[in-house]
Write a protein that holds these residues in place. Structure first.
Motif, short mmCIF file in Angstrom:
data_model
loop_
_atom_site.label_atom_id
_atom_site.label_comp_id
_atom_site.label_asym_id
_atom_site.label_seq_id
_atom_site.Cartn_x
_atom_site.Cartn_y
_atom_site.Cartn_z
N ASP A 156 -72.94 77.41 -5.97
CA ASP A 156 -72.85 75.90 -6.20
C ASP A 156 -71.86 74.59 -4.78
OD1 ASP A 156 -74.31 73.56 -6.69
OD2 ASP A 156 -74.05 74.19 -8.73
N GLY A 157 -73.38 74.53 -4.29
CA GLY A 157 -73.07 74.62 -3.00
C GLY A 157 -72.40 72.38 -3.14
N GLY A 178 -69.01 71.80 2.36
CA GLY A 178 -69.08 72.36 2.86
C GLY A 178 -68.34 73.69 3.01
N TRP A 179 -68.43 75.13 4.37
CA TRP A 179 -67.54 75.54 3.99
C TRP A 179 -66.51 75.59 4.77
CZ3 TRP A 179 -67.05 80.52 2.27
CH2 TRP A 179 -66.26 81.14 2.69
N GLN A 180 -66.79 75.58 5.78
CA GLN A 180 -65.28 75.01 6.65
C GLN A 180 -63.71 74.60 5.52
OE1 GLN A 180 -66.03 74.96 10.09
NE2 GLN A 180 -64.38 75.93 11.16
N VAL A 181 -62.54 74.85 6.47
CA VAL A 181 -61.36 73.59 5.43
C VAL A 181 -61.69 72.59 6.50
CG1 VAL A 181 -59.24 73.80 5.69
CG2 VAL A 181 -60.34 76.27 5.45
N GLN A 182 -61.26 71.67 5.68
CA GLN A 182 -61.02 70.05 5.95
C GLN A 182 -60.17 69.51 5.91
OE1 GLN A 182 -64.38 67.72 6.55
NE2 GLN A 182 -65.96 69.37 5.95
N LEU A 210 -61.04 67.45 1.87
CA LEU A 210 -61.77 67.40 1.94
C LEU A 210 -61.94 68.32 0.33
CD1 LEU A 210 -64.50 66.13 4.04
CD2 LEU A 210 -63.18 65.04 2.75
N ARG A 211 -62.45 68.82 0.02
CA ARG A 211 -63.01 70.21 -1.19
C ARG A 211 -63.79 71.00 -0.46
NH1 ARG A 211 -65.59 71.95 -5.83
NH2 ARG A 211 -64.96 73.22 -6.95
N THR A 212 -63.02 71.95 0.29
CA THR A 212 -64.04 72.39 0.91
C THR A 212 -63.89 74.57 -0.02
OG1 THR A 212 -62.96 73.67 2.10
CG2 THR A 212 -64.29 72.04 3.39
N ILE A 213 -65.85 75.15 0.41
CA ILE A 213 -65.36 76.94 0.09
C ILE A 213 -64.09 77.73 0.76
CG2 ILE A 213 -66.46 78.47 -1.18
CD1 ILE A 213 -69.46 76.03 0.35
N GLN A 214 -64.11 77.66 1.40
CA GLN A 214 -63.18 77.96 2.77
C GLN A 214 -61.72 77.59 1.96
OE1 GLN A 214 -63.15 77.63 7.18
NE2 GLN A 214 -61.81 79.64 7.09
N VAL A 271 -60.69 78.85 -1.62
CA VAL A 271 -61.13 80.84 -1.65
C VAL A 271 -59.35 81.22 -0.74
CG1 VAL A 271 -61.63 83.08 -0.35
CG2 VAL A 271 -63.72 81.43 -1.77
N GLU A 272 -59.12 80.50 0.47
CA GLU A 272 -57.84 81.46 0.83
C GLU A 272 -56.82 80.34 -0.04
OE1 GLU A 272 -58.12 79.64 4.95
OE2 GLU A 272 -59.41 80.73 5.70
N ASN A 273 -56.73 80.06 -0.87
CA ASN A 273 -55.77 78.45 -1.40
C ASN A 273 -55.73 80.28 -2.37
OD1 ASN A 273 -54.14 77.05 -3.00
ND2 ASN A 273 -55.67 77.41 -4.79
N ALA A 274 -56.79 80.55 -2.88
CA ALA A 274 -56.83 81.60 -4.70
C ALA A 274 -56.03 83.15 -3.72
CB ALA A 274 -58.36 82.32 -5.09
N LEU A 275 -56.33 83.15 -2.74
CA LEU A 275 -56.01 84.13 -1.79
C LEU A 275 -54.34 83.88 -1.92
CD1 LEU A 275 -58.83 85.44 0.81
CD2 LEU A 275 -57.98 86.63 -1.34
N GLN A 276 -54.09 83.16 -1.25
CA GLN A 276 -52.84 83.00 -0.91
C GLN A 276 -51.52 83.06 -1.97
OE1 GLN A 276 -51.43 79.77 1.36
NE2 GLN A 276 -49.22 80.05 1.35
N VAL A 277 -51.79 82.50 -3.54
CA VAL A 277 -51.61 82.52 -4.71
C VAL A 277 -51.55 84.15 -4.99
CG1 VAL A 277 -52.28 82.05 -7.09
CG2 VAL A 277 -52.13 80.50 -5.67
N LEU A 278 -52.36 84.84 -4.26
CA LEU A 278 -52.58 86.24 -5.07
C LEU A 278 -50.74 87.31 -4.43
CD1 LEU A 278 -56.32 86.81 -6.23
CD2 LEU A 278 -54.06 87.14 -8.23
N PHE A 279 -51.83 87.16 -2.97
CA PHE A 279 -50.97 87.65 -1.78
C PHE A 279 -49.66 87.46 -1.47
CE2 PHE A 279 -55.51 89.24 -1.43
CZ PHE A 279 -55.00 90.82 -0.86
#
Lengths: 247, 247
Positions: free
Chosen positions: B16-17, B22-26, B29-33, B36-44
């Protein structure tokens, strides 16, 4: 002496209950009744009280809520719904205005109310405020079977919040229907009246049937026990919609 | 020396945008990218960069966004989507994980993208973040006729934000379909690539066709002008959904 003419306004509303403390006016809290009566007061320049077909709890939505109010004043604007929508926040919308005979009453004259409850089988981002995500498998055939025990007139005390002020617990259940798609399970339920939290306690109980915690005939026992503690949990409000009021 | 194995993860997302920039890291600012990359970094436990099929602007939603990322690490959890959903906020959901050959790239390998845009004929409270309310009548037959001029490969510069960094403006339009119901008008649109704001400018222009401000053949002139100023307004983002990516 001639009597002043009495105008009786019937309004149909849609609202997203997510950010309201339910229907009924409460001091200091944002409620749908409060917002609607405020918009009416701005336009009619007099305090007006509305009668509602079905009070909804905190977080519960409505697609076809109905209310009426009476006043000696004709509408001060040519398009009352549009003028109200210009005053109201975006999460409540007046969909329709009908002028009624002076004795019409939105609550007393309602013959039945229809709600639906939406379950989602998957977590969803789009529309997450409009469905309850239940992550475990549900056997809808068992839920259908169990629902049949609730059809007809019964004392629904077992499916009613204990802090209710209802004078009696009788309700005539007209329809309970379950529809299942790949992503969702939808309950449509219609009765002449609903007790406090009744749909949500029925949903919680049917979920326990669907997951195999309860056998369908046990729902009959729960109903006959007239004890709230016999039924299951109260499903959350955000899956529940007041769909339609029948007159 | 043996090469380390390379795992290539493909994820399908819904979001839900409404509350994202928007998508791209800034930065800041809160972005989807970013989420998502934060969640991946926590796990990996390592920084990971993802490739996305279609960057979406502020306020635009997605039902079937696709991304991929590569790492030498196997998933640290048995169910990566579920673990990510436990970390992510509720407005973004990982729907599916697929393991791909190492050369798969979510953007480069996408053959086409399909979006839909939802117009509402009435103000709505339920789902008001998921449709653009257009209050005037629209002639959908004219919008259908005008849309045909956009089918095929064209230079879509007239339907592209002027501050774009796109190296060229060619796009092969595969499908433009309008569906109308009592309450809604839905555009489904598919092309091999979309320029910045392209769908929303097409929607704005088609609205001007539907309300009679533009005759359908004028859309051909607008297209051939290659001038953004020839086309109409940019429809707002909250009616737009990235529906599906085709590989």
């Amino acid at each position: 002496m001639e009597e002043a003419p009495l105008f009786n306004y019937k309004l149909t509303l849609e609202y997203d209950g997510s950010k309201f403390y339910g229907w009924q006016v409460q001091p200091g809290l944002r409620t749908i009744q409060g917002e609607v009566e405020n918009a009416l007061q701005v336009l009619f320049r007099q305090p007006l009280r509305v009668n509602v077909a079905g009070r909804t709890d905190t977080g519960v939505h409505a697609i076809g809520q109905v209310l009426n109010f009476r006043t000696t004043l004709a509408s001060p604007v040519p398009d009352l719904p549009r003028a109200m929508n210009g005053i109201l926040a975006h999460d409540v919308v007046v969909k329709r205005l009908e002028m009624m005979p002076s004795d019409f009453h939105a609550r007393h004259d309602a013959k039945s109310r229809q709600y639906f409850y939406m379950l989602s089988k998957f977590p969803v981002a789009i529309g997450r405020h409009y469905a309850f995500f239940w992550k475990y498998p549900l056997e809808v055939a068992a839920m259908r079977e169990a629902s049949q025990y609730l059809i007809g007139e019964h004392d629904f005390r077992a499916f009613c919040d204990t802090n209710t002020e209802d004078p009696h617990y009788l309700s005539l259940m007209e329809l309970i229907e379950w529809e299942e798609s790949d992503e969702r399970i939808k309950l449509t339920i219609r009765a002449n009246r609903f007790l406090r939290s009744m749909v949500r306690i029925i949903v919680g109980t049917m979920i326990d049937v669907g997951r195999g915690q309860l056998a369908p005939p046990q729902v009959k026992e729960i109903l006959e026990s007239r004890k709230r503690t016999a039924a299951s949990f109260t499903a959350p409000p955000h899956g529940l919609f007041l769909e339609k009021v029948f007159y």
